[in-house]
Design a protein around this motif. Sequence first.
Motif, PDB file in Angstrom:
ATOM      1  N   ILE A 279       0.859  -1.184   0.000  1.00 26.72           N
ATOM      2  CA  ILE A 279       0.000   0.000   0.000  1.00 26.72           C
ATOM      3  C   ILE A 279       0.894   1.233   0.000  1.00 26.72           C
ATOM      4  CG2 ILE A 279      -1.804   1.277   1.214  1.00 26.72           C
ATOM      5  CD1 ILE A 279      -2.513  -1.375   2.648  1.00 26.72           C
ATOM      6  N   TYR A 280       0.630   2.129  -0.929  1.00 24.82           N
ATOM      7  CA  TYR A 280       1.345   3.406  -0.971  1.00 24.82           C
ATOM      8  C   TYR A 280       0.337   4.490  -0.630  1.00 24.82           C
ATOM      9  CZ  TYR A 280       4.260   7.234  -2.804  1.00 24.82           C
ATOM     10  OH  TYR A 280       4.994   8.386  -2.939  1.00 24.82           O
ATOM     11  N   TRP A 281       0.546   5.161   0.488  1.00 20.28           N
ATOM     12  CA  TRP A 281      -0.434   6.117   0.991  1.00 20.28           C
ATOM     13  C   TRP A 281       0.241   7.242   1.758  1.00 20.28           C
ATOM     14  CZ3 TRP A 281      -3.504   2.879   5.211  1.00 20.28           C
ATOM     15  CH2 TRP A 281      -2.618   2.454   6.208  1.00 20.28           C
ATOM     16  N   THR A 282      -0.562   8.195   2.146  1.00 21.38           N
ATOM     17  CA  THR A 282      -0.160   9.165   3.147  1.00 21.38           C
ATOM     18  C   THR A 282      -0.716   8.675   4.465  1.00 21.38           C
ATOM     19  OG1 THR A 282      -0.225  10.993   1.549  1.00 21.38           O
ATOM     20  CG2 THR A 282      -0.306  11.565   3.897  1.00 21.38           C
ATOM     21  N   ASN A 283       0.164   8.323   5.403  1.00 16.10           N
ATOM     22  CA  ASN A 283      -0.295   7.691   6.632  1.00 16.10           C
ATOM     23  C   ASN A 283      -0.913   8.725   7.591  1.00 16.10           C
ATOM     24  OD1 ASN A 283       1.858   8.963   7.987  1.00 16.10           O
ATOM     25  ND2 ASN A 283       3.182   7.173   7.823  1.00 16.10           N
ATOM     26  N   GLU A 284      -1.340   8.245   8.754  1.00 15.36           N
ATOM     27  CA  GLU A 284      -2.035   9.121   9.702  1.00 15.36           C
ATOM     28  C   GLU A 284      -1.118  10.177  10.313  1.00 15.36           C
ATOM     29  OE1 GLU A 284      -3.786   6.345  12.389  1.00 15.36           O
ATOM     30  OE2 GLU A 284      -5.510   5.948  11.078  1.00 15.36           O
ATOM     31  N   GLN A 285       0.196  10.023  10.127  1.00 16.89           N
ATOM     32  CA  GLN A 285       1.148  11.041  10.579  1.00 16.89           C
ATOM     33  C   GLN A 285       1.512  12.008   9.448  1.00 16.89           C
ATOM     34  OE1 GLN A 285       1.699   7.553  11.353  1.00 16.89           O
ATOM     35  NE2 GLN A 285       0.495   8.112  13.177  1.00 16.89           N
ATOM     36  N   ASP A 286       0.736  11.932   8.336  1.00 18.14           N
ATOM     37  CA  ASP A 286       0.924  12.806   7.177  1.00 18.14           C
ATOM     38  C   ASP A 286       2.270  12.560   6.497  1.00 18.14           C
ATOM     39  OD1 ASP A 286      -0.207  14.678   5.442  1.00 18.14           O
ATOM     40  OD2 ASP A 286       0.924  16.328   6.335  1.00 18.14           O
ATOM     41  N   GLU A 287       2.723  11.289   6.515  1.00 17.87           N
ATOM     42  CA  GLU A 287       3.963  10.905   5.842  1.00 17.87           C
ATOM     43  C   GLU A 287       3.629  10.067   4.610  1.00 17.87           C
ATOM     44  OE1 GLU A 287       6.968   9.991   9.521  1.00 17.87           O
ATOM     45  OE2 GLU A 287       5.240   8.661   9.268  1.00 17.87           O
ATOM     46  N   LEU A 288       4.339  10.309   3.516  1.00 14.10           N
ATOM     47  CA  LEU A 288       4.260   9.389   2.388  1.00 14.10           C
ATOM     48  C   LEU A 288       4.894   8.073   2.818  1.00 14.10           C
ATOM     49  CD1 LEU A 288       5.121  11.273  -0.926  1.00 14.10           C
ATOM     50  CD2 LEU A 288       3.002  10.067  -0.361  1.00 14.10           C
ATOM     51  N   GLU A 289       4.186   6.965   2.630  1.00 14.44           N
ATOM     52  CA  GLU A 289       4.674   5.685   3.151  1.00 14.44           C
ATOM     53  C   GLU A 289       4.309   4.554   2.203  1.00 14.44           C
ATOM     54  OE1 GLU A 289       4.457   3.263   7.379  1.00 14.44           O
ATOM     55  OE2 GLU A 289       2.607   4.169   6.610  1.00 14.44           O
ATOM     56  N   LEU A 290       5.269   3.666   1.974  1.00 11.54           N
ATOM     57  CA  LEU A 290       5.026   2.380   1.324  1.00 11.54           C
ATOM     58  C   LEU A 290       5.054   1.328   2.416  1.00 11.54           C
ATOM     59  CD1 LEU A 290       4.740   0.746  -1.376  1.00 11.54           C
ATOM     60  CD2 LEU A 290       7.226   0.415  -1.247  1.00 11.54           C
ATOM     61  N   VAL A 291       3.937   0.610   2.574  1.00  9.43           N
ATOM     62  CA  VAL A 291       3.832  -0.329   3.687  1.00  9.43           C
ATOM     63  C   VAL A 291       3.427  -1.700   3.179  1.00  9.43           C
ATOM     64  CG1 VAL A 291       1.440   0.376   4.166  1.00  9.43           C
ATOM     65  CG2 VAL A 291       2.786  -0.721   5.956  1.00  9.43           C
ATOM     66  N   THR A 292       3.987  -2.725   3.798  1.00  8.30           N
ATOM     67  CA  THR A 292       3.638  -4.118   3.508  1.00  8.30           C
ATOM     68  C   THR A 292       3.654  -4.882   4.822  1.00  8.30           C
ATOM     69  OG1 THR A 292       4.118  -5.986   2.012  1.00  8.30           O
ATOM     70  CG2 THR A 292       5.991  -4.975   3.116  1.00  8.30           C
ATOM     71  N   PRO A 293       2.836  -5.929   4.960  1.00 10.58           N
ATOM     72  CA  PRO A 293       2.832  -6.689   6.217  1.00 10.58           C
ATOM     73  C   PRO A 293       4.206  -7.254   6.562  1.00 10.58           C
ATOM     74  CG  PRO A 293       0.906  -7.229   4.913  1.00 10.58           C
ATOM     75  CD  PRO A 293       1.770  -6.369   4.040  1.00 10.58           C
ATOM     76  N   ALA A 294       4.500  -7.289   7.856  1.00  8.59           N
ATOM     77  CA  ALA A 294       5.795  -7.771   8.337  1.00  8.59           C
ATOM     78  C   ALA A 294       5.855  -9.294   8.304  1.00  8.59           C
ATOM     79  CB  ALA A 294       6.039  -7.267   9.755  1.00  8.59           C
ATOM     80  N   LEU A 295       7.067  -9.822   8.402  1.00  2.00           N
ATOM     81  CA  LEU A 295       7.299 -11.265   8.361  1.00  2.00           C
ATOM     82  C   LEU A 295       7.330 -11.886   9.749  1.00  2.00           C
ATOM     83  CD1 LEU A 295      10.231 -11.345   5.751  1.00  2.00           C
ATOM     84  CD2 LEU A 295       7.778 -11.551   5.300  1.00  2.00           C
ATOM     85  N   THR A 296       7.040 -11.135  10.778  1.00  2.00           N
ATOM     86  CA  THR A 296       7.352 -11.554  12.148  1.00  2.00           C
ATOM     87  C   THR A 296       6.617 -12.801  12.624  1.00  2.00           C
ATOM     88  OG1 THR A 296       5.740  -9.889  12.858  1.00  2.00           O
ATOM     89  CG2 THR A 296       8.053  -9.279  12.951  1.00  2.00           C
ATOM     90  N   ASP A 297       5.360 -13.020  12.197  1.00  2.00           N
ATOM     91  CA  ASP A 297       4.597 -14.136  12.765  1.00  2.00           C
ATOM     92  C   ASP A 297       4.546 -15.369  11.865  1.00  2.00           C
ATOM     93  OD1 ASP A 297       2.892 -13.339  10.791  1.00  2.00           O
ATOM     94  OD2 ASP A 297       1.180 -12.907  12.102  1.00  2.00           O
ATOM     95  N   GLY A 298       5.235 -15.349  10.732  1.00  2.00           N
ATOM     96  CA  GLY A 298       5.311 -16.524   9.877  1.00  2.00           C
ATOM     97  C   GLY A 298       4.160 -16.705   8.908  1.00  2.00           C
TER      98      GLY A 298
ATOM     99  N   ALA B 190      -8.555   5.362   5.253  1.00  2.00           N
ATOM    100  CA  ALA B 190      -7.620   6.108   4.407  1.00  2.00           C
ATOM    101  C   ALA B 190      -8.201   6.341   3.013  1.00  2.00           C
ATOM    102  CB  ALA B 190      -6.298   5.358   4.311  1.00  2.00           C
ATOM    103  N   LEU B 191      -8.926   5.359   2.499  1.00  2.00           N
ATOM    104  CA  LEU B 191      -9.574   5.547   1.192  1.00  2.00           C
ATOM    105  C   LEU B 191     -10.620   6.647   1.274  1.00  2.00           C
ATOM    106  CD1 LEU B 191      -9.975   1.817   0.071  1.00  2.00           C
ATOM    107  CD2 LEU B 191      -8.695   3.582  -1.157  1.00  2.00           C
ATOM    108  N   GLY B 192     -11.407   6.636   2.342  1.00  2.00           N
ATOM    109  CA  GLY B 192     -12.432   7.670   2.513  1.00  2.00           C
ATOM    110  C   GLY B 192     -11.858   9.057   2.642  1.00  2.00           C
ATOM    111  N   GLU B 193     -10.647   9.149   3.175  1.00  2.00           N
ATOM    112  CA  GLU B 193     -10.003  10.448   3.358  1.00  2.00           C
ATOM    113  C   GLU B 193      -9.096  10.822   2.188  1.00  2.00           C
ATOM    114  OE1 GLU B 193      -8.001   9.899   7.074  1.00  2.00           O
ATOM    115  OE2 GLU B 193      -9.856   9.982   8.266  1.00  2.00           O
ATOM    116  N   GLY B 194      -9.075   9.968   1.156  1.00  2.00           N
ATOM    117  CA  GLY B 194      -8.280  10.266  -0.034  1.00  2.00           C
ATOM    118  C   GLY B 194      -6.790  10.152   0.165  1.00  2.00           C
ATOM    119  N   ARG B 195      -6.366   9.329   1.133  1.00  2.00           N
ATOM    120  CA  ARG B 195      -4.935   9.224   1.438  1.00  2.00           C
ATOM    121  C   ARG B 195      -4.253   8.040   0.760  1.00  2.00           C
ATOM    122  NH1 ARG B 195      -3.990   7.793   6.182  1.00  2.00           N
ATOM    123  NH2 ARG B 195      -6.037   7.543   7.185  1.00  2.00           N
TER     124      ARG B 195
END
Length: 312
Positions: free
Chosen positions: A185-204, A240-245
């Motif tokens: 997901i490429y969005w503007t996060n709730e801290q108003d930062e441009l961010e590319l995010v993907t789920p972490a590998l931590t739980d397998g 985030a979709l509703g807020e256009g982020r």
Amino acid sequence: MLTCEWTREQGWATPLIQPYGNLSLPPSASVLHYAIECFEGLKAYKDRSGAVRLFRPELNMQRLLNSAQRLALPSFDPTELLALVEETVKTDSDWIPDQPGYSLYIRPTIIGTQESLGVSPPNKALLFVICCPVGPYYKTGFSPVNYAGGILPQTKVAPAGYQQILWLFGPDHQVTEVGTMNCFIYWTNEQDELELVTPALTDGTILPGVTRDSILELGRNWNEFKVSERTVTMQQLTRALGEGRVHEMFGAGTAAVVSPIKAIHYNGQDLQIPLDKKDPTSMAGPLAMRFWEAITMIQYGEIQHEWSVKIA
């Protein structure tokens, strides 16, 4: 194809490269009853000069070893297996298409072949590698897909026009993977930062994809936006979709490299995902296209990079 047998008493036998053919298995083989098997997927490419290249193959060999150890299948030296894969690809190099976008798909596989009914670590196994020429995932350019949220089989959502499943986890509906691809997901996060995010590998639960790792590393090297591996829920995505982020969403994997997402059906509603806010006719977002171009140029040797391994 390459085959190599293993027994607990004698270890690995001498590998054999031979013409593609059927395997002979007893009906009681553990792979048939308990799914004791694992496999990998990678590709060989021909560059403009006709040289054969692999893309980060050491990661696939290590991942196959991790899978084998998790299933109590025999261990092996990833470096030695890579050498065998390279020799197999060289033998089959005439099958590698030389047109842009085409490649040779490589499928290393390990199966349990113990002849008994009962769940236990197999005392016999078979390693084999088969190859197949493949064409472009998108023959006429990018074609974004719809993902149906939930755990219903894909066959049940296909008649409604959804090409894949968006797998969710837990009571808070965490976004995990799209079909067999990692999700970005490429969005503007709730801290108003441009961010590319993907789920972490931590739980397998998330596949440690080679393309996933490549996208994360490229994004961090570009240093133009925040790159994160963390949990994202459908509630966060919907808000985030509703807020256009939300700027883009895409899947990533060996077959397509990136696959743009244009809609998600969730809780009886189609959530529209933007592709390119500046060009409504575009079939892929600018970031997804940028990743696709960067990775494919490395794969086909258009850019000299350590990820592209020249073998012939």
